[in-house]
Design an enzyme around this catalytic site. Structure first.
Site, PDB file in Angstrom:
ATOM      1  N   TRP A 141       0.842  -1.200   0.000  1.00 19.29           N
ATOM      2  CA  TRP A 141       0.000   0.000   0.000  1.00 19.29           C
ATOM      3  C   TRP A 141       0.878   1.252   0.000  1.00 19.29           C
ATOM      4  CZ3 TRP A 141      -3.748   1.518   4.609  1.00 19.29           C
ATOM      5  CH2 TRP A 141      -4.468   2.677   4.267  1.00 19.29           C
ATOM      6  N   ASP A 188       1.681  -8.281  -1.372  1.00 18.96           N
ATOM      7  CA  ASP A 188       0.255  -7.955  -1.413  1.00 18.96           C
ATOM      8  C   ASP A 188       0.071  -6.519  -1.873  1.00 18.96           C
ATOM      9  OD1 ASP A 188      -2.678  -8.451  -0.433  1.00 18.96           O
ATOM     10  OD2 ASP A 188      -2.091  -6.538   0.455  1.00 18.96           O
ATOM     11  N   TYR A 221      -3.941   1.180  -5.172  1.00 19.09           N
ATOM     12  CA  TYR A 221      -2.765   1.738  -4.520  1.00 19.09           C
ATOM     13  C   TYR A 221      -1.998   2.578  -5.539  1.00 19.09           C
ATOM     14  CZ  TYR A 221      -3.526  -1.696  -0.748  1.00 19.09           C
ATOM     15  OH  TYR A 221      -4.060  -2.447   0.271  1.00 19.09           O
ATOM     16  N   HIS A 247     -11.954  -6.316  -2.323  1.00 18.50           N
ATOM     17  CA  HIS A 247     -11.270  -5.307  -1.515  1.00 18.50           C
ATOM     18  C   HIS A 247     -12.226  -4.614  -0.548  1.00 18.50           C
ATOM     19  CE1 HIS A 247      -7.882  -2.038  -1.601  1.00 18.50           C
ATOM     20  NE2 HIS A 247      -8.151  -2.468  -0.384  1.00 18.50           N
ATOM     21  N   SER A 292     -10.695  -9.430   1.377  1.00 17.26           N
ATOM     22  CA  SER A 292     -10.105  -8.566   2.392  1.00 17.26           C
ATOM     23  C   SER A 292     -11.279  -7.943   3.126  1.00 17.26           C
ATOM     24  CB  SER A 292      -9.234  -7.493   1.737  1.00 17.26           C
ATOM     25  OG  SER A 292      -8.608  -6.679   2.707  1.00 17.26           O
TER      26      SER A 292
END
Length: 327
Positions: A21, A51, A56, A121, A152
Site C-alpha cells: 500500500w 500484497d 494503490y 477489496h 479482504s
C-alpha cells in the site's frame, strides 16, 4: 525466514511478507527508487509474497511490483485486490462487468497471464450475502484469469460469512497487538476450513514501531492525517482504529517488555507469528532499512509466555474496551 502454506492455494509464502500500500500512495512522499530498493531488499531476505491492490496509487504499486519481478529470478507470488475503484463503492458495483474489467486491468499492470490471488477489496457487508458475486469469481478462475481468490475484510463477521463460500481460500484481516479480536473465534473456524490468513496493518500504521510521539506530524496526503476518524474510508485502517494518544500510552508500556536486541517493530511482528492460524503478516516498507527491520523479525525465537501475558494485560488496560467490539 519462515514459510507457511497459504491455505488451500498450495503456495508456500514467507511468514512476513510485503504489504505494498505504502509504495502506491496515501502514506506521504514515497520515491519510486526507494520503493524498488525496498522490494529488492525484501526479496533478498527471503520474501516471496507481495500484497497490493489496483487502487494503490491507481496502479502505481502494481506496476512497480511488475518491474521488480522482471528483474528477479525467484518465483514471487503477488496478490492484488479488486473493488475499491468503484465510485460510489456499493454492493451493486460488484458485478460481472466491473470485476472482469478490474481483473483485466491488474493483469496488464502486473504483466502476467493469470493473477496468483485476487481479493475482493473490503466490499460492503451486503456483498457477502450475494452468492452471485462469488459465482463471478469462480467464472474468472475457470477462464484462467485468476488462479485463486479470497477476500479482504473490515469485520470478523464478514470474514466468517466469506469462508462459507467454498472457493474462498484466503482472508485478509487487520490483526495486531492492538486488534486481537480475530483470534477469538475466526481463527478457529479458518483453521477448520484451511483458510490462508493475511494479517494486515500489523504495525497499526506505525504506532507499533515505537517511533511516534505526540509531536509527530503527517503529510496531508498521508491517511494518518486525513483518515483518523474515518473521513475517507474505514477508520480501523488508520492506527488500527486506536485513538492516537491512547495508543502512544500503550506503546510506552509495551517498550518495557522488549527482549534484548529486539525492537518494538520486531516484537509486534513476532507476536503475530505466535498464532499458527496466521499465514503471514504483511507490513509495508518504503525504504530498504524499513524492509530489513521488518523481515528480520521472523528470525527471532518465540515470545515467552510471560511476554505474551504482559502484552495482553496492556491490551486489556488500554485498547480492548474502546476497540475490540467494533470490528
Amino acid at each position: 525466514m519462515q514459510y507457511r502454506t497459504l491455505g488451500r492455494t498450495g503456495f508456500k509464502v514467507s511468514a512476513i511478507s510485503f504489504g505494498a500500500w505504502a509504495i502506491g500512495g496515501s502514506w506521504g512522499t514515497v520515491k519510486d527508487a526507494d520503493s524498488i530498493a525496498a522490494l529488492h531488499k525484501a526479496i533478498d531476505m527471503g520474501v516471496n509474497f507481495i500484497d497490493t491492490a489496483d487502487v494503490y496509487g491507481d496502479g502505481r504499486s502494481e506496476k512497480l511490483i511488475a518491474q521488480v519481478c522482471k528483474d528477479r529470478s525467484e518465483e514471487i507470488i503477488v496478490a492484488t485486490k479488486a473493488g475499491r475503484r468503484l465510485n460510489p463503492h456499493t454492493a451493486d458495483g460488484y458485478n460481472r462487468e466491473n470485476l472482469t474489467k478490474f481483473v483485466e486491468r491488474s493483469l496488464k499492470n502486473l504483466e502476467v497471464e493469470a493473477l496468483d490471488l485476487v481479493q475482493l477489496h473490503c466490499p460492503p457487508t451486503e456483498v457477502y450475502y450475494r452468492p452471485e458475486v462469488f459465482d463471478i469469481m469462480d467464472d474468472l478462475q475457470k477462464q484462467g484469469k485468476i488462479q485463486h481468490y479470497g477476500v479482504s475484510v473490515e469485520k470478523v463477521e464478514e470474514a466468517l460469512k466469506a469462508i462459507e463460500f467454498p472457493n474462498v481460500k484466503t482472508v485478509q484481516i487487520i490483526f495486531n497487538m492492538f486488534r486481537q479480536r480475530p483470534a477469538n473465534l475466526f481463527f478457529e473456524q479458518a483453521k477448520k476450513r484451511r483458510i490462508g490468513i493475511l494479517a494486515r496493518v500489523p504495525l497499526a500504521s506505525g504506532l507499533l514501531t515505537g517511533k511516534m510521539t505526540p509531536k509527530t506530524t503527517f503529510e496531508k496526503d498521508d491517511h494518518r492525517a486525513f483518515n483518523r476518524y474515518g473521513e475517507a474510508f474505514d477508520k480501523g485502517e488508520t492506527f488500527a482504529g486506536v485513538d492516537y494518544e491512547i495508543g502512544l500510552q500503550a506503546v510506552e508500556e509495551l517498550k518495557n517488555l522488549l527482549p534484548e536486541k529486539m525492537s518494538l517493530t520486531q516484537m509486534a511482528l513476532r507476536w503475530i507469528l505466535m498464532f499458527d492460524a496466521v499465514t503471514c503478516a504483511i507490513p509495508g516498507a518504503k525504504r530498504p532499512d524499513q524492509a530489513e527491520q521488518n523481515f528480520s523479525a521472523a528470525d527471532f525465537p518465540p515470545l515467552s509466555e510471560e511476554m505474551m501475558h504482559g502484552i495482553n494485560e496492556i491490551y486489556e488496560k488500554y485498547i480492548k474496551n474502546p476497540v475490540h467490539y467494533l470490528w
